[in-house]
Design a protein around this motif. Structure first.
Motif, PDB file in Angstrom:
ATOM      1  N   MET A 227      18.853 -10.140  18.134  1.00 51.06           N
ATOM      2  CA  MET A 227      18.055 -10.766  17.334  1.00 51.06           C
ATOM      3  C   MET A 227      17.398  -9.882  16.258  1.00 51.06           C
ATOM      4  O   MET A 227      16.863  -9.075  16.502  1.00 51.06           O
ATOM      5  CB  MET A 227      17.422 -11.940  17.815  1.00 51.06           C
ATOM      6  N   LYS A 228      17.730 -10.012  15.099  1.00 50.68           N
ATOM      7  CA  LYS A 228      17.123  -9.106  13.754  1.00 50.68           C
ATOM      8  C   LYS A 228      16.547 -10.175  12.957  1.00 50.68           C
ATOM      9  O   LYS A 228      17.080 -10.758  12.143  1.00 50.68           O
ATOM     10  CB  LYS A 228      18.413  -8.452  13.260  1.00 50.68           C
ATOM     11  N   ILE A 229      15.129 -10.158  12.857  1.00 51.93           N
ATOM     12  CA  ILE A 229      14.485 -11.119  12.056  1.00 51.93           C
ATOM     13  C   ILE A 229      13.413 -10.288  11.331  1.00 51.93           C
ATOM     14  O   ILE A 229      12.648  -9.487  11.686  1.00 51.93           O
ATOM     15  CB  ILE A 229      13.516 -11.967  13.011  1.00 51.93           C
ATOM     16  N   LEU A 230      13.542 -10.690   9.747  1.00 48.61           N
ATOM     17  CA  LEU A 230      12.595 -10.026   9.004  1.00 48.61           C
ATOM     18  C   LEU A 230      11.320 -10.958   8.621  1.00 48.61           C
ATOM     19  O   LEU A 230      11.719 -12.471   8.356  1.00 48.61           O
ATOM     20  CB  LEU A 230      13.040  -9.647   7.533  1.00 48.61           C
ATOM     21  N   ALA A 231       9.994 -10.732   8.628  1.00 52.59           N
ATOM     22  CA  ALA A 231       8.993 -11.786   8.677  1.00 52.59           C
ATOM     23  C   ALA A 231       7.899 -11.332   7.755  1.00 52.59           C
ATOM     24  O   ALA A 231       7.609 -10.094   7.609  1.00 52.59           O
ATOM     25  CB  ALA A 231       8.377 -11.891  10.172  1.00 52.59           C
ATOM     26  N   ILE A 232       7.360 -12.161   6.870  1.00 55.95           N
ATOM     27  CA  ILE A 232       6.462 -11.936   5.998  1.00 55.95           C
ATOM     28  C   ILE A 232       5.225 -13.037   6.371  1.00 55.95           C
ATOM     29  O   ILE A 232       5.510 -14.076   6.533  1.00 55.95           O
ATOM     30  CB  ILE A 232       6.985 -12.236   4.506  1.00 55.95           C
ATOM     31  N   GLU A 233       3.991 -12.497   6.152  1.00 59.97           N
ATOM     32  CA  GLU A 233       2.939 -13.279   6.755  1.00 59.97           C
ATOM     33  C   GLU A 233       1.589 -12.997   5.465  1.00 59.97           C
ATOM     34  O   GLU A 233       1.247 -11.624   5.603  1.00 59.97           O
ATOM     35  CB  GLU A 233       2.347 -12.894   7.880  1.00 59.97           C
ATOM     36  N   ALA A 234       1.335 -13.755   4.770  1.00 56.67           N
ATOM     37  CA  ALA A 234       0.469 -13.485   3.757  1.00 56.67           C
ATOM     38  C   ALA A 234      -0.623 -14.490   3.571  1.00 56.67           C
ATOM     39  O   ALA A 234      -1.196 -15.145   2.365  1.00 56.67           O
ATOM     40  CB  ALA A 234       1.067 -13.153   2.475  1.00 56.67           C
ATOM     41  N   SER A 235      -0.984 -15.368   4.732  1.00 56.94           N
ATOM     42  CA  SER A 235      -1.850 -16.424   4.653  1.00 56.94           C
ATOM     43  C   SER A 235      -3.293 -16.113   4.318  1.00 56.94           C
ATOM     44  O   SER A 235      -4.189 -16.905   4.020  1.00 56.94           O
ATOM     45  CB  SER A 235      -1.653 -17.395   5.731  1.00 56.94           C
ATOM     46  N   SER A 236      -3.491 -14.720   4.852  1.00 58.06           N
ATOM     47  CA  SER A 236      -5.055 -14.478   4.620  1.00 58.06           C
ATOM     48  C   SER A 236      -4.849 -12.953   3.668  1.00 58.06           C
ATOM     49  O   SER A 236      -3.623 -12.540   3.308  1.00 58.06           O
ATOM     50  CB  SER A 236      -5.584 -14.015   5.934  1.00 58.06           C
TER      51      SER A 236
ATOM     52  N   SER B  12       6.088  -2.975  11.873  1.00 62.78           N
ATOM     53  CA  SER B  12       5.468  -3.701  11.242  1.00 62.78           C
ATOM     54  C   SER B  12       4.491  -2.884  10.259  1.00 62.78           C
ATOM     55  O   SER B  12       4.286  -1.664  10.413  1.00 62.78           O
ATOM     56  CB  SER B  12       4.047  -4.799  11.981  1.00 62.78           C
ATOM     57  N   ARG B  13       4.189  -3.545   9.203  1.00 59.82           N
ATOM     58  CA  ARG B  13       3.269  -2.722   8.216  1.00 59.82           C
ATOM     59  C   ARG B  13       2.477  -3.706   7.619  1.00 59.82           C
ATOM     60  O   ARG B  13       2.367  -4.900   7.202  1.00 59.82           O
ATOM     61  CB  ARG B  13       4.101  -2.265   6.833  1.00 59.82           C
ATOM     62  N   ARG B  14       1.030  -3.417   7.441  1.00 56.68           N
ATOM     63  CA  ARG B  14       0.048  -4.174   7.011  1.00 56.68           C
ATOM     64  C   ARG B  14      -0.113  -3.946   5.397  1.00 56.68           C
ATOM     65  O   ARG B  14      -0.152  -2.923   4.976  1.00 56.68           O
ATOM     66  CB  ARG B  14      -1.548  -3.765   7.736  1.00 56.68           C
ATOM     67  N   ILE B  15      -0.559  -5.136   4.918  1.00 57.99           N
ATOM     68  CA  ILE B  15      -0.617  -5.222   3.600  1.00 57.99           C
ATOM     69  C   ILE B  15      -1.758  -5.758   2.764  1.00 57.99           C
ATOM     70  O   ILE B  15      -1.793  -6.748   2.862  1.00 57.99           O
ATOM     71  CB  ILE B  15       0.768  -5.772   2.724  1.00 57.99           C
ATOM     72  N   ASP B  16      -2.918  -4.945   2.613  1.00 57.75           N
ATOM     73  CA  ASP B  16      -4.095  -5.238   2.251  1.00 57.75           C
ATOM     74  C   ASP B  16      -3.733  -6.175   0.913  1.00 57.75           C
ATOM     75  O   ASP B  16      -3.374  -5.364   0.005  1.00 57.75           O
ATOM     76  CB  ASP B  16      -5.222  -4.374   2.182  1.00 57.75           C
ATOM     77  N   GLY B  17      -4.527  -7.352   0.624  1.00 58.95           N
ATOM     78  CA  GLY B  17      -4.349  -7.973  -0.591  1.00 58.95           C
ATOM     79  C   GLY B  17      -3.019  -8.456  -1.005  1.00 58.95           C
ATOM     80  O   GLY B  17      -2.503  -8.502  -2.194  1.00 58.95           O
ATOM     81  N   ALA B  18      -2.216  -8.492   0.236  1.00 57.94           N
ATOM     82  CA  ALA B  18      -0.846  -8.816   0.006  1.00 57.94           C
ATOM     83  C   ALA B  18      -0.448 -10.184  -0.885  1.00 57.94           C
ATOM     84  O   ALA B  18       0.374 -10.171  -1.851  1.00 57.94           O
ATOM     85  CB  ALA B  18      -0.127  -9.140   1.275  1.00 57.94           C
ATOM     86  N   ALA B  19      -1.421 -11.276  -0.991  1.00 56.91           N
ATOM     87  CA  ALA B  19      -1.488 -12.224  -1.839  1.00 56.91           C
ATOM     88  C   ALA B  19      -1.124 -12.110  -3.242  1.00 56.91           C
ATOM     89  O   ALA B  19      -0.752 -12.774  -3.902  1.00 56.91           O
ATOM     90  CB  ALA B  19      -2.431 -13.297  -1.498  1.00 56.91           C
TER      91      ALA B  19
ATOM     92  N   SER C 193       4.231  -4.689  -3.517  1.00 54.86           N
ATOM     93  CA  SER C 193       4.060  -3.903  -2.412  1.00 54.86           C
ATOM     94  C   SER C 193       4.775  -4.603  -1.244  1.00 54.86           C
ATOM     95  O   SER C 193       5.016  -3.871  -0.476  1.00 54.86           O
ATOM     96  CB  SER C 193       2.355  -3.979  -2.109  1.00 54.86           C
ATOM     97  N   VAL C 194       4.694  -5.999  -1.161  1.00 51.24           N
ATOM     98  CA  VAL C 194       5.573  -6.633   0.048  1.00 51.24           C
ATOM     99  C   VAL C 194       6.879  -5.960  -0.216  1.00 51.24           C
ATOM    100  O   VAL C 194       7.630  -5.726   0.931  1.00 51.24           O
ATOM    101  CB  VAL C 194       5.416  -8.344  -0.308  1.00 51.24           C
ATOM    102  N   LEU C 195       7.756  -6.377  -1.316  1.00 49.08           N
ATOM    103  CA  LEU C 195       9.020  -5.873  -1.295  1.00 49.08           C
ATOM    104  C   LEU C 195       9.185  -4.440  -1.185  1.00 49.08           C
ATOM    105  O   LEU C 195      10.301  -4.002  -0.643  1.00 49.08           O
ATOM    106  CB  LEU C 195       9.535  -6.189  -2.844  1.00 49.08           C
ATOM    107  N   ARG C 196       8.331  -3.375  -1.570  1.00 48.70           N
ATOM    108  CA  ARG C 196       8.347  -2.037  -1.189  1.00 48.70           C
ATOM    109  C   ARG C 196       8.446  -1.861   0.282  1.00 48.70           C
ATOM    110  O   ARG C 196       9.233  -1.148   0.867  1.00 48.70           O
ATOM    111  CB  ARG C 196       7.233  -1.272  -1.780  1.00 48.70           C
TER     112      ARG C 196
END
Length: 230
Positions: free
Chosen positions: A1-10, A25-32, A37-40
């Motif tokens: 199973m191959k799943i890409l996930a995005i989480e930006a609720s905070s 995984s990669r953390r994205i500060d201020g992703a909102a 940055s998310v796409l990169r």
């Protein structure tokens, strides 16, 4: 199973790629506020795994509740990737993803919702470890929240923001409290994979954030009534 996930609720957003049980995984500060940055970082994860979007089984995103701008960003990115690659979308509750970080059998999740309120939900763990909600996500003033009897592991930012109204008031029901945890794309990917395996994916155009609270601004009088500033 191959799943890409995005989480930006905070503000501590992240992206993750689950490939046959292993997670990148990669953390994205201020992703909102930084869609570029998310796409990169998504492109970097796919490149690191030697995959294209078309080789994924699904795209998952943290649907909320949480920061409105972040939820819209995560949903929009997930929809765009899924549409382009012909994939289904897993809409994963951000409180569900947060609950998955606790190994306890009973978990109460509460995150700061701003405006003097808290997002919250209670969970018990199924045999496979999936947190099953016993109360739907809600948004309430912290002093109005009550726990079902029994012992709970409490997690989420609300316990740091509202220690008296939550952590101390409900201390008789709380065995452990982790107020430093935030929802992560890692758990969104894991829960998204389980949704894919059980045929619970949505067409991209049907995916939507879970806001819980529709009102995003208070009048001056309402802010003053809640102890805020005009």
């Amino acid at each position: 199973m191959k799943i890409l996930a995005i989480e930006a609720s905070s503000e501590q957003g992240s992206v993750a790629l689950l490939v046959d049980g292993a997670i990148l995984s990669r953390r994205i500060d201020g992703a909102a506020n930084h869609s570029e940055s998310v796409l990169r970082d998504i492109a970097a994860l796919l490149s690191e795994a030697g995959l294209t979007a078309g080789q994924l089984d699904a795209v998952a995103f943290g649907a909320g509740p949480g920061a409105f701008t972040g939820l819209r960003l995560a949903c929009g990115v997930a929809q765009g990737l899924a549409l382009g690659a012909g994939l289904g979308v897993a809409t994963v509750g951000s409180l569900d993803a947060l609950a998955l970080q606790a190994s306890a059998p009973r978990v109460f999740v509460a995150t700061d919702a701003r405006m003097g309120e808290v997002y919250h939900a209670a969970y018990v763990r199924d045999e496979d470890g999936t947190p099953r909600p016993v109360s739907a996500p809600r948004c309430d003033a912290p002093e109005n929240i009550e726990l079902l009897e029994g012992h709970w592991t409490a997690i989420g930012s609300a316990f740091a923001v509202w220690p008296d109204a939550l952590r101390h008031r409900l201390a008789m029901f709380i065995d452990d409290c982790r107020d430093d945890l935030v929802a992560r794309a890692d758990e969104v990917a894991v829960l998204g994979a389980r949704m894919a395996l059980s045929s619970r994916l949505l067409p991209p155009e049907q995916a939507a954030p879970l806001y819980v609270r529709d009102k995003v601004a208070l009048t001056t009088a309402e802010r003053l009534a809640r102890g805020g500033r005009a």
